[in-house]
Design a protein around this motif. Structure first.
Motif, mmCIF file in Angstrom:
data_model
loop_
_atom_site.group_PDB
_atom_site.id
_atom_site.type_symbol
_atom_site.label_atom_id
_atom_site.label_comp_id
_atom_site.label_asym_id
_atom_site.label_seq_id
_atom_site.Cartn_x
_atom_site.Cartn_y
_atom_site.Cartn_z
ATOM 1 N N ALA A 1 22.862 16.855 -14.435
ATOM 2 C CA ALA A 1 22.566 16.742 -12.889
ATOM 3 C C ALA A 1 23.765 16.040 -12.141
ATOM 4 C CB ALA A 1 21.397 17.553 -12.608
ATOM 5 N N THR A 2 24.244 15.970 -11.244
ATOM 6 C CA THR A 2 24.841 15.100 -10.708
ATOM 7 C C THR A 2 25.149 15.529 -9.832
ATOM 8 O OG1 THR A 2 27.089 14.235 -12.047
ATOM 9 C CG2 THR A 2 27.519 13.885 -9.888
ATOM 10 N N LEU A 3 24.444 14.461 -8.252
ATOM 11 C CA LEU A 3 23.572 14.934 -7.053
ATOM 12 C C LEU A 3 23.619 13.281 -6.069
ATOM 13 C CD1 LEU A 3 19.985 15.857 -8.336
ATOM 14 C CD2 LEU A 3 21.619 17.282 -7.100
ATOM 15 N N SER A 4 24.008 14.045 -4.811
ATOM 16 C CA SER A 4 24.843 13.345 -3.590
ATOM 17 C C SER A 4 23.583 13.651 -2.714
ATOM 18 C CB SER A 4 26.385 14.077 -2.919
ATOM 19 O OG SER A 4 26.464 13.426 -1.778
ATOM 20 N N LEU A 5 22.855 11.743 -3.043
ATOM 21 C CA LEU A 5 21.581 11.903 -2.468
ATOM 22 C C LEU A 5 21.838 11.023 -1.230
ATOM 23 C CD1 LEU A 5 19.227 12.332 -5.505
ATOM 24 C CD2 LEU A 5 19.824 14.100 -3.526
ATOM 25 N N ASP A 6 21.086 10.964 -0.388
ATOM 26 C CA ASP A 6 20.264 9.952 0.741
ATOM 27 C C ASP A 6 19.769 8.995 0.105
ATOM 28 O OD1 ASP A 6 18.615 8.021 2.327
ATOM 29 O OD2 ASP A 6 18.564 9.574 3.701
ATOM 30 N N THR A 7 19.986 7.573 -0.406
ATOM 31 C CA THR A 7 19.718 7.001 -1.285
ATOM 32 C C THR A 7 17.888 6.753 -0.830
ATOM 33 O OG1 THR A 7 20.423 5.167 0.717
ATOM 34 C CG2 THR A 7 21.749 5.178 -1.306
ATOM 35 N N ARG A 8 17.190 7.028 -0.135
ATOM 36 C CA ARG A 8 16.064 7.055 0.397
ATOM 37 C C ARG A 8 15.233 8.464 -0.458
ATOM 38 N NH1 ARG A 8 16.523 6.755 6.714
ATOM 39 N NH2 ARG A 8 17.786 8.323 6.319
ATOM 40 N N THR A 9 15.994 9.135 -0.627
ATOM 41 C CA THR A 9 15.142 10.322 -2.109
ATOM 42 C C THR A 9 14.474 9.652 -2.859
ATOM 43 O OG1 THR A 9 17.151 11.350 -0.652
ATOM 44 C CG2 THR A 9 15.412 12.613 -2.535
ATOM 45 N N THR A 10 13.073 10.559 -2.758
ATOM 46 C CA THR A 10 12.723 10.168 -4.225
ATOM 47 C C THR A 10 13.132 11.277 -5.084
ATOM 48 O OG1 THR A 10 10.352 11.624 -3.153
ATOM 49 C CG2 THR A 10 10.573 9.175 -3.415
ATOM 50 N N THR B 1 24.521 7.633 1.383
ATOM 51 C CA THR B 1 24.607 8.804 0.915
ATOM 52 C C THR B 1 25.342 7.930 -0.528
ATOM 53 O OG1 THR B 1 26.586 10.080 1.321
ATOM 54 C CG2 THR B 1 24.301 10.756 2.042
ATOM 55 N N GLN B 2 24.599 8.508 -1.926
ATOM 56 C CA GLN B 2 24.980 8.157 -3.545
ATOM 57 C C GLN B 2 25.084 9.080 -3.997
ATOM 58 O OE1 GLN B 2 23.535 3.790 -4.672
ATOM 59 N NE2 GLN B 2 23.509 4.269 -6.931
ATOM 60 N N GLN B 3 26.125 9.175 -5.548
ATOM 61 C CA GLN B 3 25.864 9.823 -6.209
ATOM 62 C C GLN B 3 25.417 9.257 -7.452
ATOM 63 O OE1 GLN B 3 28.317 12.958 -7.154
ATOM 64 N NE2 GLN B 3 28.447 12.220 -4.620
ATOM 65 N N VAL B 4 24.272 9.927 -7.890
ATOM 66 C CA VAL B 4 23.706 10.048 -8.708
ATOM 67 C C VAL B 4 23.607 10.744 -10.276
ATOM 68 C CG1 VAL B 4 21.143 10.068 -9.502
ATOM 69 C CG2 VAL B 4 22.128 9.177 -7.372
ATOM 70 N N ALA B 5 23.794 10.762 -11.423
ATOM 71 C CA ALA B 5 23.928 11.829 -12.884
ATOM 72 C C ALA B 5 23.298 11.968 -13.564
ATOM 73 C CB ALA B 5 25.710 11.082 -13.445
#
Length: 205
Positions: A49-58, A37-41
């Protein structure tokens, strides 16, 4: 050696031969299969918006499943229908073909960010006026793509049917149909879609 003895020896040999791979697979720690997982802002429809996502998430799944912005539709999930079109930093893309982690710091606009029921975007109003939809499933992608198309023409971005790529881009039905060809309407409302976008381009909406 008897037939029974031969069969027993064969069975034992097969078991021994198969054992190393099984042991090797069992030795792989579970952590190797855990999702990363990785934080994406990013900015979505004008809001941070800041999301914690599986790096494979489209990007499409991040918008729909994590932010509940379900206006953006998942059609083919292979970049072939255009139903998932959104605007990223002002340019239209198929959100099913890009990973969310690739858009750190980007400005994303979905159909929800273009207008509201009380204050429609001109293209939204024109699609309603000209019945530019039937089932409506492709409509969010059509409208987001149309916003991108009109901006491309304003920026003199050529298309595959532009006669002179060095000249100023012009609006025409042929140009519009070519530029919108990545957005499929299975109901076949294409002529109405062209009318809606043309009205907005000509300032009559």
């Amino acid at each position: 050696m008897s037939r029974r003895g031969f069969l027993k020896l064969t069975a034992v040999s097969a078991t021994v031969a198969a054992t190393p791979p099984l042991v090797a697979r069992a030795a792989v720690p579970d952590v190797a299969r855990a999702p990363v997982t990785q934080q994406v802002a990013m900015e979505v429809n004008g809001k941070p918006a800041t999301l914690s996502l599986d790096t494979r998430t489209t990007l499409l799944d991040a918008l729909r499943e994590h932010m509940h912005l379900t206006g953006t539709k998942k059609g083919c999930d292979h970049g072939q229908c255009g139903a998932c079109t959104v605007l990223v930093d002002g340019r239209r893309i198929n959100s099913c073909l890009t990973l969310a982690v690739m858009h750190e710091g980007s400005k994303v606009t979905t159909i929800e960010g273009l207008g509201t029921p009380d204050a429609l975007h001109p293209l939204q109003a024109a699609f309603i006026k000209h019945d530019g939809y039937q089932c409506g499933y492709c409509t969010p992608g059509q409208i987001c793509s149309a916003v991108g198309v009109l901006d491309e023409i304003r920026r003199d971005v050529p298309s595959h049917v532009t006669a002179d790529i060095g000249a100023k881009a012009t609006f025409s039905t042929a140009e519009l149909r070519e530029r919108m060809s990545g957005n499929i309407c299975r109901c076949g409302a294409y002529s109405n879609i062209v009318e809606a976008i043309t009205e907005v381009q000509e300032g009559r909406a």
